[in-house]
Write a protein that holds these residues in place. Structure first.
Motif, mmCIF file in Angstrom:
data_model
loop_
_atom_site.group_PDB
_atom_site.id
_atom_site.type_symbol
_atom_site.label_atom_id
_atom_site.label_comp_id
_atom_site.label_asym_id
_atom_site.label_seq_id
_atom_site.Cartn_x
_atom_site.Cartn_y
_atom_site.Cartn_z
ATOM 1 N N ARG A 91 0.827 -1.218 0.000
ATOM 2 C CA ARG A 91 0.000 0.000 0.000
ATOM 3 C C ARG A 91 0.864 1.271 0.000
ATOM 4 O O ARG A 91 0.375 2.357 -0.354
ATOM 5 N N THR B 43 0.877 3.065 -3.309
ATOM 6 C CA THR B 43 -0.286 3.923 -3.541
ATOM 7 C C THR B 43 -0.112 5.260 -2.842
ATOM 8 O O THR B 43 -0.410 6.319 -3.405
ATOM 9 N N GLU C 49 -6.215 7.720 -3.646
ATOM 10 C CA GLU C 49 -5.672 6.368 -3.546
ATOM 11 C C GLU C 49 -6.598 5.364 -4.239
ATOM 12 O O GLU C 49 -6.132 4.378 -4.812
ATOM 13 N N ASP D 94 -5.357 2.799 -7.082
ATOM 14 C CA ASP D 94 -5.532 1.358 -6.879
ATOM 15 C C ASP D 94 -6.421 0.716 -7.933
ATOM 16 O O ASP D 94 -6.382 -0.510 -8.119
ATOM 17 N N ARG E 86 1.022 -0.310 -10.806
ATOM 18 C CA ARG E 86 -0.125 0.037 -11.630
ATOM 19 C C ARG E 86 0.196 1.259 -12.494
ATOM 20 O O ARG E 86 1.236 1.894 -12.345
#
Length: 381
Positions: free
Chosen positions: A154, A157, A181, A185, A195
């Protein structure tokens, strides 16, 4: 050795140019920097600059004026800007020049950077097997790093969201829309765990600096920024760097570790003295890794640092205050100088909506490029 100050900065908006060219923007950035320093092109004793794809920097004299100035072209991957700066600093420090200009600019098409393995000392097999796709390398590197140091994914992100928040405050940033976020995500997975919005985009941009010997700088402006240190280092055995053809059994330090250590030693300050930092963030994972490799935190400490808000603009260690590569894109020749431009504004107290609190006195910048090259610069006021 002469002390060296930055007396002028110029940066034009990054992005993908439609109505202008990177070369044209380089000339404009130079003129902005000259005006900021209060000097003319004819006053420059030495010039240095670099670009990967937009042309030779020395040919800008066609637009600036044929003064006979010594002009050196530099290309050192993503560390081109930092290497150009180091070249100019050495020229002034040695007494070979009193005023120097540094410029970086570039223009890259959509998609990934085109890499020719043979130019990197690698065989064609490296490209045909897909290993030259740098996003895959960055993904593998951050996967291993998160696992080894028990860090949660995380954080990727969080880093990306911060970059776009900061970029929204920067009038020169390419990506000026803050992303949540949730947005990040839910963007497409490109190279697990990275990503779409966790990777920077190749783009266009230009940036320039005017440097002067300290005595000359004092006559030009009341708030010159001192180049306390600038260092460049290449890889040693055992380091695992972008475009490395293998992973060594014996681990070694990244060139970032050596470049940062040398810069702090030369400047006579330590990581704890840094009040604002710009780190290479080709991907969100790079910022996480480089926080520790530069000595700004310990390996594995990044979760505590990021979760506490320390790396935000109003935190105790603001990082990539202008949005970094994630928000600005990466025109290779200009990226390193963009970081210096941002740190100069922060030290002057002229960064506007993204100004860090308490007028910082020490600013750090770090770049990292293929095939394992790092440059670090420390500025003070």
């Amino acid at each position: 050795m002469n002390a060296v100050d930055i007396v002028g900065v110029g940066c034009t908006p990054f992005g993908r140019y439609q109505d202008t060219t990177a070369r044209g923007e380089a000339v404009r950035a130079i003129r902005i920097a000259l005006a900021d320093a209060g000097v003319e092109w004819g006053d420059i004793d030495f010039a240095v600059g670099g670009s990967m794809s937009a042309g030779s920097a020395d040919t800008l004299v066609s637009d600036l004026g044929l003064t006979g100035v010594p002009f050196v072209n530099v290309f050192n991957g993503c560390a081109t800007g930092s290497s150009s700066l180091a070249t100019a600093v050495h020229a002034i420090a040695s007494g070979a020049a009193e005023l120097a200009l540094v410029v970086g600019f570039d223009s890259h098409p959509r998609g990934a950077f085109a890499i020719r393995p043979e130019q990197m000392g690698l065989g064609q097999w490296y490209g045909t097997t897909g290993l030259a796709m740098t996003s895959q390398f960055f993904a593998l590197k951050i996967q291993r790093y998160l696992y080894e140091h028990d860090l949660p994914p995380r954080l990727l992100t969080s880093v990306a969201a911060k970059a776009f928040r900061n970029g929204s405050r920067n009038p020169n940033a390419w990506r000026r829309k803050p992303l949540t976020e949730h947005d990040i995500d839910n963007s497409p997975m490109l190279s697990d765990p990275l990503r779409q919005y966790m990777l920077c985009s190749p783009g266009d941009g230009a940036c320039a600096l005017v440097l002067g010997a300290a005595q000359r700088a004092k006559r030009l402006r009341s708030d010159p920024v001192r180049v306390a240190a600038t260092t460049v280092r290449t890889r040693r055995p055992g380091s695992f760097e972008v475009l490395s053809p293998s992973l060594s059994i014996q681990r070694g330090d990244s060139p970032t570790v050596e470049a940062a250590r040398a810069a702090f030693e030369l400047a006579g300050v330590g990581p704890a003295d840094v009040a604002v930092a710009q780190l290479q963030d080709t991907d969100a994972g790079a910022e996480i890794i480089h926080l520790a490799e530069t000595g700004l935190c310990a390996h594995g400490q990044q979760a505590t640092l990021i979760d506490s808000g320390a790396t935000e603009i109003d935190g105790t260690l603001p990082v990539n205050t202008d949005g970094g590569c994630l928000a600005n894109g990466e025109p290779i020749g200009a990226s390193g100088l963009r970081q210096i431009h941002e740190n100069v504004l922060q030290l002057r107290g002229h960064a506007g909506d993204r100004q860090v609190p308490n007028r910082p006195r020490v600013a750090f910048s770090h770049v990292y490029g293929a095939p394992g090259l790092s440059g670090c610069t420390i500025l003070t006021r």
